[in-house]
Design a protein around this motif. Sequence first.
Motif, PDB file in Angstrom:
ATOM      1  N   LEU A  71      -4.815   6.115 -11.732  1.00 33.87           N
ATOM      2  CA  LEU A  71      -4.299   6.694  -9.917  1.00 33.87           C
ATOM      3  C   LEU A  71      -4.166   7.997 -10.941  1.00 33.87           C
ATOM      4  O   LEU A  71      -4.082   8.092 -11.882  1.00 33.87           O
ATOM      5  CB  LEU A  71      -3.003   5.974 -10.992  1.00 33.87           C
ATOM      6  N   GLU A  72      -3.975   8.324  -9.768  1.00 33.36           N
ATOM      7  CA  GLU A  72      -4.337   9.955  -9.325  1.00 33.36           C
ATOM      8  C   GLU A  72      -3.312  10.553  -8.566  1.00 33.36           C
ATOM      9  O   GLU A  72      -3.161  10.028  -7.380  1.00 33.36           O
ATOM     10  CB  GLU A  72      -5.510  10.223  -9.010  1.00 33.36           C
ATOM     11  N   VAL A  73      -2.553  11.370  -8.506  1.00 35.96           N
ATOM     12  CA  VAL A  73      -1.272  11.841  -7.954  1.00 35.96           C
ATOM     13  C   VAL A  73      -0.936  13.294  -7.694  1.00 35.96           C
ATOM     14  O   VAL A  73      -0.588  13.531  -9.135  1.00 35.96           O
ATOM     15  CB  VAL A  73      -0.389  11.320  -7.267  1.00 35.96           C
ATOM     16  N   GLN A  74      -0.907  13.858  -6.998  1.00 36.10           N
ATOM     17  CA  GLN A  74      -0.958  15.816  -6.738  1.00 36.10           C
ATOM     18  C   GLN A  74      -1.499  16.391  -8.449  1.00 36.10           C
ATOM     19  O   GLN A  74      -0.917  16.901  -9.400  1.00 36.10           O
ATOM     20  CB  GLN A  74       0.761  15.886  -7.267  1.00 36.10           C
ATOM     21  N   ASP A  75      -2.702  16.257  -8.764  1.00 36.86           N
ATOM     22  CA  ASP A  75      -3.792  16.602  -9.656  1.00 36.86           C
ATOM     23  C   ASP A  75      -3.483  16.201 -10.737  1.00 36.86           C
ATOM     24  O   ASP A  75      -4.150  16.616 -11.808  1.00 36.86           O
ATOM     25  CB  ASP A  75      -3.684  17.996  -9.148  1.00 36.86           C
ATOM     26  N   GLU A  76      -2.767  14.967 -11.128  1.00 37.38           N
ATOM     27  CA  GLU A  76      -2.359  13.795 -11.967  1.00 37.38           C
ATOM     28  C   GLU A  76      -3.231  12.586 -12.354  1.00 37.38           C
ATOM     29  O   GLU A  76      -2.454  12.101 -11.308  1.00 37.38           O
ATOM     30  CB  GLU A  76      -0.630  14.383 -12.511  1.00 37.38           C
ATOM     31  N   GLY A  77      -3.449  12.622 -13.292  1.00 37.69           N
ATOM     32  CA  GLY A  77      -4.725  11.750 -13.171  1.00 37.69           C
ATOM     33  C   GLY A  77      -3.675  10.750 -14.547  1.00 37.69           C
ATOM     34  O   GLY A  77      -3.540  10.943 -15.663  1.00 37.69           O
ATOM     35  N   GLY A  89       0.572  -0.908   0.184  1.00 40.70           N
ATOM     36  CA  GLY A  89      -0.021   0.036   0.241  1.00 40.70           C
ATOM     37  C   GLY A  89       0.588   0.886  -0.109  1.00 40.70           C
ATOM     38  O   GLY A  89       0.407   2.330  -0.457  1.00 40.70           O
ATOM     39  N   LEU A  90       2.135   1.158   0.086  1.00 41.54           N
ATOM     40  CA  LEU A  90       3.259   2.801   0.308  1.00 41.54           C
ATOM     41  C   LEU A  90       3.363   2.672  -1.373  1.00 41.54           C
ATOM     42  O   LEU A  90       3.915   3.962  -0.953  1.00 41.54           O
ATOM     43  CB  LEU A  90       4.391   2.091   0.951  1.00 41.54           C
ATOM     44  N   TYR A  91       2.633   1.911  -2.189  1.00 43.67           N
ATOM     45  CA  TYR A  91       2.720   2.817  -3.585  1.00 43.67           C
ATOM     46  C   TYR A  91       1.719   3.958  -3.968  1.00 43.67           C
ATOM     47  O   TYR A  91       2.363   4.535  -4.483  1.00 43.67           O
ATOM     48  CB  TYR A  91       2.868   1.612  -4.220  1.00 43.67           C
ATOM     49  N   GLY A  92       0.812   4.261  -2.826  1.00 45.99           N
ATOM     50  CA  GLY A  92      -0.631   5.587  -3.256  1.00 45.99           C
ATOM     51  C   GLY A  92      -1.246   4.981  -3.495  1.00 45.99           C
ATOM     52  O   GLY A  92      -1.515   3.617  -3.562  1.00 45.99           O
ATOM     53  N   PRO A  93      -2.094   5.494  -3.697  1.00 46.87           N
ATOM     54  CA  PRO A  93      -3.917   5.400  -4.394  1.00 46.87           C
ATOM     55  C   PRO A  93      -4.115   4.802  -5.053  1.00 46.87           C
ATOM     56  O   PRO A  93      -3.059   4.820  -5.867  1.00 46.87           O
ATOM     57  CB  PRO A  93      -4.991   6.534  -3.676  1.00 46.87           C
ATOM     58  N   LEU A  94      -4.947   3.739  -6.230  1.00 49.98           N
ATOM     59  CA  LEU A  94      -5.665   3.346  -6.978  1.00 49.98           C
ATOM     60  C   LEU A  94      -6.514   3.135  -6.857  1.00 49.98           C
ATOM     61  O   LEU A  94      -7.234   2.842  -6.303  1.00 49.98           O
ATOM     62  CB  LEU A  94      -4.540   2.079  -7.365  1.00 49.98           C
ATOM     63  N   LYS A  95      -7.511   3.277  -8.009  1.00 44.73           N
ATOM     64  CA  LYS A  95      -8.493   2.207  -8.152  1.00 44.73           C
ATOM     65  C   LYS A  95      -8.712   1.660  -9.804  1.00 44.73           C
ATOM     66  O   LYS A  95      -7.553   2.283 -10.749  1.00 44.73           O
ATOM     67  CB  LYS A  95      -9.646   3.676  -9.272  1.00 44.73           C
ATOM     68  N   LEU A  96      -9.267   0.566  -9.056  1.00 44.46           N
ATOM     69  CA  LEU A  96      -9.416  -0.289 -10.590  1.00 44.46           C
ATOM     70  C   LEU A  96     -11.035   0.015 -10.943  1.00 44.46           C
ATOM     71  O   LEU A  96     -12.134   0.118  -9.639  1.00 44.46           O
ATOM     72  CB  LEU A  96     -10.116  -2.272 -10.105  1.00 44.46           C
ATOM     73  N   VAL A  97     -11.531  -0.424 -12.088  1.00 49.27           N
ATOM     74  CA  VAL A  97     -12.661  -0.341 -12.877  1.00 49.27           C
ATOM     75  C   VAL A  97     -12.721  -1.657 -13.329  1.00 49.27           C
ATOM     76  O   VAL A  97     -12.038  -1.714 -14.601  1.00 49.27           O
ATOM     77  CB  VAL A  97     -13.793   1.181 -13.653  1.00 49.27           C
ATOM     78  N   GLU A  98     -14.184  -2.252 -13.894  1.00 50.58           N
ATOM     79  CA  GLU A  98     -14.465  -3.102 -14.501  1.00 50.58           C
ATOM     80  C   GLU A  98     -15.602  -2.513 -15.452  1.00 50.58           C
ATOM     81  O   GLU A  98     -17.058  -2.117 -15.274  1.00 50.58           O
ATOM     82  CB  GLU A  98     -15.181  -4.340 -14.500  1.00 50.58           C
TER      83      GLU A  98
END
Length: 278
Positions: A231-237, A212-221
Amino acid sequence: MAKSANKEAASGTTRLVAHLVRAFRKREGLTQEELGEMLGYSAAAISALETCAQPPSDEMLIRLEAVIGDGLGVFEAARELVRLDRYPPQFQDFAELEKTALAVSSYQPLVIDGIFQTLEYATALISGSFPPHSDLRVVELVGGRIARQSLFDRDPVALIELVVEEAVLTRRVGTEEVMRAQLLCLLSYARRRNVTVQVLPPNRGDRTDHVGLYGPLKLVETPAHERLVYLEVQDEGLLISDPAKVSMYSQRYAKIRAQALSPDESLGLIQELAGERQ
């Protein structure tokens, strides 16, 4: 009162709708006051719309279509574009995917996932953005975020999973009352049959495989059974469709979920943090 900053920051969609309203109104020989009366709005509201000081609401677009749309469907088509304008640019592609998704799985180590946020939590969070947003933009972004919650009640039903770091549940966003209401809201969602919420405790860092230290993530089907990662970090998607990368992120998410508390244990912890469990 309308602000000049709102006019300068208006999106292309808002400017186009403003132009169309003004052109259609004049074609019908209507004053702003007359059109406002027909729509159920003030002349000031029509003026704010035509000068881009205030973007059109969904309800206003529906009424414009019925009153001056002339059967062309332009204001009906604008409803979807205006809805997308309420999201940050980097999030718009994912927002469209999320709306029709068969399943959405999310890991959040920093804040409550957007679709689970209360109005007050979302407002406090977005108001604290830097650089700061205008008051109007805060309202737009909060409205767009809350609108995403239609996913919970959509037919066909979507399967929704959330793994959230325990630190997120104790991290103050807004007042103490805002946080307690947010926890109670999360509990309510967690009790739904199509929703699974799991909490990842802080002691998982004792193991060297805490991915989990790699940061947030979303999976979608998607409805076509395509699996994507956002993936989104520092306002970049970043929207990822490469099968090999999607597989890697899916395995990473599965590992995170396996290290989290069970859904029942997570429910009990959230209840305790919300003061609902003795």
